[in-house]
Design an enzyme around this catalytic site. Structure first.
Site, PDB file in Angstrom:
ATOM      1  N   HIS A 112       0.807  -1.219   0.000  1.00  0.00           N
ATOM      2  CA  HIS A 112       0.000   0.000   0.000  1.00  0.00           C
ATOM      3  C   HIS A 112       0.838   1.267   0.000  1.00  0.00           C
ATOM      4  CE1 HIS A 112      -3.460  -2.582   1.848  1.00  0.00           C
ATOM      5  NE2 HIS A 112      -3.267  -2.808   0.559  1.00  0.00           N
ATOM      6  N   CYS A 148       4.326  21.572 -11.440  1.00  0.00           N
ATOM      7  CA  CYS A 148       3.200  21.716 -12.365  1.00  0.00           C
ATOM      8  C   CYS A 148       1.948  22.294 -11.723  1.00  0.00           C
ATOM      9  CB  CYS A 148       2.885  20.372 -13.020  1.00  0.00           C
ATOM     10  SG  CYS A 148       2.029  19.198 -11.936  1.00  0.00           S
ATOM     11  N   SER A 187      -6.622  -7.723   9.443  1.00  0.00           N
ATOM     12  CA  SER A 187      -7.994  -8.232   9.469  1.00  0.00           C
ATOM     13  C   SER A 187      -8.263  -9.214   8.336  1.00  0.00           C
ATOM     14  CB  SER A 187      -8.985  -7.074   9.376  1.00  0.00           C
ATOM     15  OG  SER A 187      -8.852  -6.418   8.119  1.00  0.00           O
TER      16      SER A 187
END
Length: 239
Positions: A112, A148, A187
Site C-alpha cells: 500500500h 506543475c 484483518s
C-alpha cells in the site's frame, strides 16, 4: 513454535499499534471511532474535494509515524531475516517501521505504498514527505506540486487506486517460496493482500494467524494466536 523452515510474512496495522500507531478496523481503530475518516483514503473523494485534501494533510501533519519507533514484533522479524529464514515481508502498512527496525528494503514489499514520500497526481513527480511537511507548518493547507501545480498526495495506495504490479508479484513469489505463511496484525479483509493466504493454502502451506480480532481465514488456519504481537512473535519464531 515455528522451527527450521522458510517463512513468508504478511503484516497489517496490528503490528504497529504497540508503537503508538492506531489501526483502522479494531475497537479503537481510526475508522471505527470516526467512519467519516474513510473519505480521506478514497482517491475520488481526495481529487474532487479540496476540503478532503485539507483534512487529509492535517491528518498527515500530526501522524504518529513521524516519531514512532519499532517494537519487539518488528525486531523479531529482523531476527528471522538474520537467520536466513524470511522469504519476504509483505506489509499493508505505510509507516516504514519494518525498515526502521532493520529489515532489508529488498525483502519488504509495501503493498500500500509509503507515507514517507509524496506523489504529484498530475505530473508524477515524487519528493520526500520531509520536503512538504514544512509547507504545512508554515500555513499551506493544500500544498500543490511546485513543478506543475498539480494535486499532491502521500505515496500511499488509496481506495480506488491500483497496487504496484511489480510489488504484488514479489509478494506472490515470496509466498510461493515459503514453507509456512504467517499473517500478523491484519484483518484479512482487504484484497489482494488477503489473497496471499489463498495462494499459500492452495499450495498446502500452513497458515498461521496472529491477530487480536477474528478474520475470515480463521477456519482455514493451522494456528490462531490472539495474544499481543510484540510478545508473541519472538516465541512464535523460536528466537
Amino acid at each position: 513454535m515455528i522451527g527450521a523452515g522458510r517463512v513468508a510474512v504478511l503484516t497489517g496495522a496490528g503490528i504497529s499499534t504497540a508503537s503508538g500507531i492506531p489501526d483502522f478496523r479494531g475497537p479503537q481503530g481510526v475508522w471505527t471511532k470516526n467512519p467519516a475518516a474513510q473519505a480521506l483514503f478514497d482517491i475520488d473523494e481526495y481529487v474532487a474535494s479540496r476540503q478532503v485534501r485539507v483534512e487529509a494533510w492535517k491528518h498527515r501533519l500530526s501522524a504518529p509515524a513521524w516519531t514512532a519507533e519499532p517494537n519487539a514484533g518488528h525486531l523479531a522479524l529482523v531476527e528471522l531475516e538474520r537467520q536466513g529464514r524470511l522469504t519476504g515481508l509483505v506489509t499493508q502498512n505505510v509507516d516504514g517501521l519494518h525498515q526502521k527496525a532493520g529489515s532489508s528494503p529488498e525483502l519488504v514489499h509495501e503493498l500500500h505504498g509509503t507515507v514517507w514520500y509524496v506523489d504529484c497526481l498530475d505530473c508524477g513527480r515524487r519528493v520526500p514527505m520531509a520536503d512538504v511537511l514544512p509547507r504545512l507548518e508554515s500555513g499551506e493547507e493544500d500544498p500543490a506540486c511546485e513543478v506543475c501545480g498539480g494535486v499532491l498526495k502521500s505515496a500511499t495506495v488509496s481506495f480506488g487506486q491500483s497496487l504496484d504490479r511489480a510489488v504484488l508479484d514479489r509478494a506472490v513469489a515470496a509466498t510461493e517460496a515459503a514453507d509456512v505463511f504467517v499473517a500478523i496484525g491484519t484483518s484479512l479483509q482487504v484484497y489482494p493482500a488477503a489473497g496471499l493466504c489463498d495462494i499459500a493454502l492452495s499450495l498446502g502451506k500452513p497458515l498461521i494467524i496472529v491477530n487480536a480480532e477474528p478474520t475470515p481465514y480463521d477456519e482455514q488456519a493451522t494456528t490462531i494466536l490472539s495474544t499481543p504481537i510484540e510478545t508473541t512473535l519472538p516465541a512464535l519464531f523460536d528466537l
